[in-house]
Structures are given as structure tokens and as C-alpha cells.
Design a protein around this motif. Sequence first.
Motif, PDB file in Angstrom:
ATOM      1  N   HIS A  93       0.838  -1.192   0.000  1.00 15.42           N
ATOM      2  CA  HIS A  93       0.000   0.000   0.000  1.00 15.42           C
ATOM      3  C   HIS A  93       0.871   1.240   0.000  1.00 15.42           C
ATOM      4  CE1 HIS A  93      -3.535  -2.334   1.975  1.00 15.42           C
ATOM      5  NE2 HIS A  93      -2.825  -3.091   1.188  1.00 15.42           N
ATOM      6  N   ASP A 112      -3.447   6.786   1.193  1.00 18.83           N
ATOM      7  CA  ASP A 112      -4.066   5.471   1.152  1.00 18.83           C
ATOM      8  C   ASP A 112      -5.364   5.529   1.940  1.00 18.83           C
ATOM      9  OD1 ASP A 112      -4.710   2.857   0.845  1.00 18.83           O
ATOM     10  OD2 ASP A 112      -2.851   2.060   1.647  1.00 18.83           O
ATOM     11  N   GLU A 115      -7.691   1.958   3.452  1.00 23.06           N
ATOM     12  CA  GLU A 115      -7.470   1.084   4.612  1.00 23.06           C
ATOM     13  C   GLU A 115      -8.759   0.799   5.375  1.00 23.06           C
ATOM     14  OE1 GLU A 115      -4.648   0.939   8.522  1.00 23.06           O
ATOM     15  OE2 GLU A 115      -3.883   1.920   6.719  1.00 23.06           O
ATOM     16  N   GLU A 118     -10.950  -1.451   3.274  1.00 24.98           N
ATOM     17  CA  GLU A 118     -10.406  -2.813   3.304  1.00 24.98           C
ATOM     18  C   GLU A 118     -10.817  -3.546   4.574  1.00 24.98           C
ATOM     19  OE1 GLU A 118      -6.243  -3.438   2.896  1.00 24.98           O
ATOM     20  OE2 GLU A 118      -6.216  -2.740   0.829  1.00 24.98           O
TER      21      GLU A 118
END
Length: 149
Positions: A93, A112, A115, A118
Motif C-alpha cells: 500500500h 491510502d 485502509e 479494506e
Amino acid sequence: MNFDLSNLRQKFKDRDYKLTPQRQFILQVFINNRDKHLSAEDVHNIVRQQANDIGLATVYRTLELLSELEILQKIDFGDGRSRYEINETNSPHHHHHLICLTCGRVIEFADDLMEDLENIIAKSSNFTIVDHQVKFYGYCQECRKKRDD
């Protein structure tokens, strides 16, 4: 990633490969072009300027090997050509890409924001996520200006 030659040699040796002069030369192309996402053809064109004895097939094989050894990261931008960049981190990532549909320019961004998403997906689906890629397609500032004129 640290590109100390002895560390690279060891990485190759651990997998029963040699860091040949051709492989070093191709790797140097990426070190000299850290901000670019190069295809095999791009690398070959750069290499031919200084070492015209390195063929396109050697470039392809070397890029696949460097990708397999996680020295380079292989990326698909949907244009039919794999692109490669130096794998600067051991974390998958590290950054994402903005891709201009007019000129093909690729712009990196490091946020990112995936996260949390995810974690939600992993919990709700009982799925272990190990990587993701985010690519946004649109128009860069220069192409947008041209379209608006």
C-alpha cells in the motif's frame, strides 16, 4: 528500497540468480527514472542508446525477474502494456495512480484512503486482503485546459 549492490547481489543469489551486467544496466534505467512508469519498450529504447546489444526479449525477461524478486512493481494501466516502477517499500500500500485518458500521463498520489474500506470488506466477507490497486481515469490539468478552449 535500498539499492546497495551487495544487497541486490544477495537477493539474486538467495534465489539462485546472478546479477548480470545486463540486469544491472536495466535496473539502472529505473534508478535514473524513479518518477516514471516504464514499459518494456520504454526501457529497451533507453538501453539501446548506450548498450545496443541488449535485446527486447532480454528486457522482458529481466523485468519479469525483477518483478518476481519484488525489486520492481508491475502495474497494468489498462492500455495493453505492463509498466514497471521501483518497489520503494515492502508494503503493498504505497501509492495509487491518476491516469489521463487523453495524453496517457500517470500521476502518483500517496494517500491510502482504502485502509478503512479494506477493513470493512475483510470483516464482512471473512476475506484476508493482502493488496489492492487504485487507478482513477480522467483528464490531467493540461488536457482539461485544451478541452475547455
